[in-house]
Scaffold this motif. Structure first.
Motif, mmCIF file in Angstrom:
data_model
loop_
_atom_site.group_PDB
_atom_site.id
_atom_site.type_symbol
_atom_site.label_atom_id
_atom_site.label_comp_id
_atom_site.label_asym_id
_atom_site.label_seq_id
_atom_site.Cartn_x
_atom_site.Cartn_y
_atom_site.Cartn_z
ATOM 1 N N TRP A 113 4.809 7.528 8.689
ATOM 2 C CA TRP A 113 5.630 8.617 8.165
ATOM 3 C C TRP A 113 6.656 9.107 9.172
ATOM 4 O O TRP A 113 7.699 9.628 8.786
ATOM 5 C CB TRP A 113 4.756 9.743 7.604
ATOM 6 C CG TRP A 113 4.097 9.258 6.343
ATOM 7 C CD1 TRP A 113 2.806 8.874 6.185
ATOM 8 C CD2 TRP A 113 4.745 9.014 5.080
ATOM 9 N NE1 TRP A 113 2.593 8.409 4.909
ATOM 10 C CE2 TRP A 113 3.762 8.491 4.211
ATOM 11 C CE3 TRP A 113 6.049 9.177 4.603
ATOM 12 C CZ2 TRP A 113 4.046 8.132 2.895
ATOM 13 C CZ3 TRP A 113 6.329 8.830 3.291
ATOM 14 C CH2 TRP A 113 5.330 8.320 2.452
ATOM 15 N N ARG A 121 0.810 -1.212 0.000
ATOM 16 C CA ARG A 121 0.000 0.000 0.000
ATOM 17 C C ARG A 121 0.844 1.262 0.000
ATOM 18 O O ARG A 121 0.482 2.267 -0.601
ATOM 19 C CB ARG A 121 -0.905 0.001 1.234
ATOM 20 C CG ARG A 121 -2.350 0.251 0.895
ATOM 21 C CD ARG A 121 -3.213 0.094 2.121
ATOM 22 N NE ARG A 121 -3.703 1.366 2.605
ATOM 23 C CZ ARG A 121 -4.377 1.496 3.754
ATOM 24 N NH1 ARG A 121 -4.585 0.453 4.520
ATOM 25 N NH2 ARG A 121 -4.814 2.678 4.118
ATOM 26 N N TYR A 122 1.964 1.235 0.704
ATOM 27 C CA TYR A 122 2.726 2.468 0.891
ATOM 28 C C TYR A 122 4.116 2.453 0.272
ATOM 29 O O TYR A 122 4.772 3.481 0.242
ATOM 30 C CB TYR A 122 2.860 2.778 2.388
ATOM 31 C CG TYR A 122 1.541 3.023 3.070
ATOM 32 C CD1 TYR A 122 0.896 4.255 2.942
ATOM 33 C CD2 TYR A 122 0.933 2.035 3.832
ATOM 34 C CE1 TYR A 122 -0.320 4.491 3.561
ATOM 35 C CE2 TYR A 122 -0.281 2.262 4.457
ATOM 36 C CZ TYR A 122 -0.910 3.482 4.317
ATOM 37 O OH TYR A 122 -2.104 3.703 4.922
ATOM 38 N N GLU A 145 -0.963 6.335 9.506
ATOM 39 C CA GLU A 145 -0.135 7.134 8.600
ATOM 40 C C GLU A 145 0.883 7.971 9.366
ATOM 41 O O GLU A 145 2.025 8.112 8.951
ATOM 42 C CB GLU A 145 -1.015 8.043 7.733
ATOM 43 C CG GLU A 145 -1.924 7.262 6.807
ATOM 44 C CD GLU A 145 -1.739 7.651 5.348
ATOM 45 O OE1 GLU A 145 -0.932 8.548 5.064
ATOM 46 O OE2 GLU A 145 -2.407 7.042 4.509
ATOM 47 N N LYS A 167 4.709 5.078 -2.340
ATOM 48 C CA LYS A 167 4.718 6.439 -1.783
ATOM 49 C C LYS A 167 6.024 6.726 -1.065
ATOM 50 O O LYS A 167 6.586 7.810 -1.173
ATOM 51 C CB LYS A 167 3.551 6.619 -0.809
ATOM 52 C CG LYS A 167 2.253 6.958 -1.482
ATOM 53 C CD LYS A 167 1.228 7.401 -0.455
ATOM 54 C CE LYS A 167 -0.051 7.875 -1.143
ATOM 55 N NZ LYS A 167 -1.030 8.381 -0.170
ATOM 56 N N VAL A 222 3.579 13.286 -1.420
ATOM 57 C CA VAL A 222 2.967 12.187 -0.663
ATOM 58 C C VAL A 222 1.471 12.420 -0.492
ATOM 59 O O VAL A 222 0.686 11.473 -0.479
ATOM 60 C CB VAL A 222 3.668 12.026 0.708
ATOM 61 C CG1 VAL A 222 3.013 10.919 1.520
ATOM 62 C CG2 VAL A 222 5.149 11.735 0.517
#
Ligand code: ZN
Lengths: 196, 169
Positions: free
Chosen positions: B62, B15-16, B58, B19, B132
């Motif tokens: 991050w 999923r990330y 998130e 990114k 992002v």
């Protein structure tokens, strides 16, 4: 409000980060001041350019089901940069599948070199798919590989009688692939190669 | 944020991953560094997931990403930040005309080079927002700075870029 504080509202306005009241305030400024409008447009243009930066594809081998594939051959051939080489080592240490693949590939290379009666020069005749096209060409390539296997086995076994050798065994498949495409290490599921 | 579940490591990667890769690429202009960062982040996520408590996923992710990035920067004693970016040629699709492609390459190279000239705090804020796609609150959460500072950095970062970019591009 000081000028910079006021200006900051422009970015936040574009990002939808203002309260209704603040947004109304920005609208009033923009309606009344040409200079502010110019500033606003400049920021808007930069924001747009940033958001238009291409969304880059992540290299597949970084993802959980993205194993090293053809990188393994380049690894064996010493063709990788130092950084790539370290990443391949790290992955191989942690990934049983790629370890097995690397092992098979290595054995296959040794086996090819020890095939009787085959001179290395003859491999030059086998067409090699250019590196950049390889990934897309995998499905189509299997037919060519089967042909290449027949050629190699033909050379190896005298070429007179058709060899009736089943190529189900993974090592043999690797011999074929590693020979036909020196940089090839992916073995896609569902493709079966068998000699006629 | 409706993050009521704890995703698996594989979910996070799928999923990330992209990114995170883009985040690192835009901050460094370098594909090797970007790949290194993705590996490091996924490793930390893998180790950290058991200790993760449902909340702002998130924000958690991050924060990890940012810390991994900064650790990497410290560890490597960076090459000069003005290193020319390699360009984004590999990311372009095949349908646009060559002229459009060239214009787009020029624009993204231009923007990338300008980004690399920003002081880190501003570059980071702008990338988290515009590349992002985090909200100001999420950026504040990830970088551990007040949301007012986030707002100020994003705006000042864009303003600096405006001065650095050569228009029309
Ligand atoms: Zn693997």
């Amino acid at each position: 409000m000081n000028p910079l504080g006021r200006e900051e509202l422009f970015s936040a306005f574009l990002d939808g980060e203002l309260t209704t009241k603040e947004a109304k305030f920005v609208n009033e400024i923009l309606a009344g001041e040409e200079e502010a409008m110019e500033e606003f447009h400049g920021i808007q243009q930069v924001r747009k350019a940033l958001r238009m930066l291409p969304d880059l594809e992540i290299p597949g081998w970084l993802l959980p089901d993205g194993h090293l594939g053809e990188q393994l051959s380049s690894y064996l051939d010493g063709e990788l940069s130092a950084a790539e080489q370290r990443r391949v080592s790290d992955h191989v240490i942690g990934c049983a599948d790629c370890r097995a693949e690397l092992h098979d590939l290595d054995r296959a290379r040794i086996a090819v070199r020890s095939l009787p009666g085959v001179e290395t020069g003859q491999f030059d005749q086998i067409p090699v798919i250019p590196r950049s096209r390889r990934r897309r060409a995998v499905a189509v390539g299997s037919i060519g590989i089967a042909a290449a296997v027949a050629v190699i086995l033909g050379l190896a076994f005298g070429g007179q009688q058709q060899p009736t050798i089943s190529l189900d065994d993974l090592t043999t498949q690797h011999i074929a692939r590693a020979s036909a495409e020196p940089g090839f290490a992916v073995f896609p599921a569902g493709i079966e190669i068998s000699a006629p | 944020m409706a993050d009521e579940f704890t995703p698996s490591w594989e979910d996070v990667a799928q999923r990330y991953g992209r990114k995170i890769y883009n985040f690192a690429y835009r901050l460094t202009g370098n594909p090797d560094d970007a790949a290194d960062l993705v590996q490091e982040v996924l490793l930390r996520v893998r180790k950290g997931l058991s200790g993760y408590r449902p909340g702002s996923f998130e924000g958690w992710l991050w924060r990890i990403t940012r810390n991994a990035f900064l650790d990497g920067v410290r560890r490597k004693s960076r090459r000069p930040e003005t290193t020319l970016p390699e360009g984004d040629h590999h990311a372009l699709g095949s349908s646009p005309s060559p002229d459009e492609v060239l214009a787009s390459v020029r624009l993204s190279d231009n923007v990338q080079a300008a980004l690399l000239k920003l002081p880190y705090a501003f570059r980071e804020a702008v990338v988290l927002c515009d590349v992002v796609g985090l909200t100001y609150d999420e950026i504040a959460d990830a970088t551990d700075i007040p949301v007012g500072t986030v707002r100020s950095r994003i705006h000042r970062g864009r303003k600096m870029l405006r001065g650095l970019l050569t228009w029309p591009v």
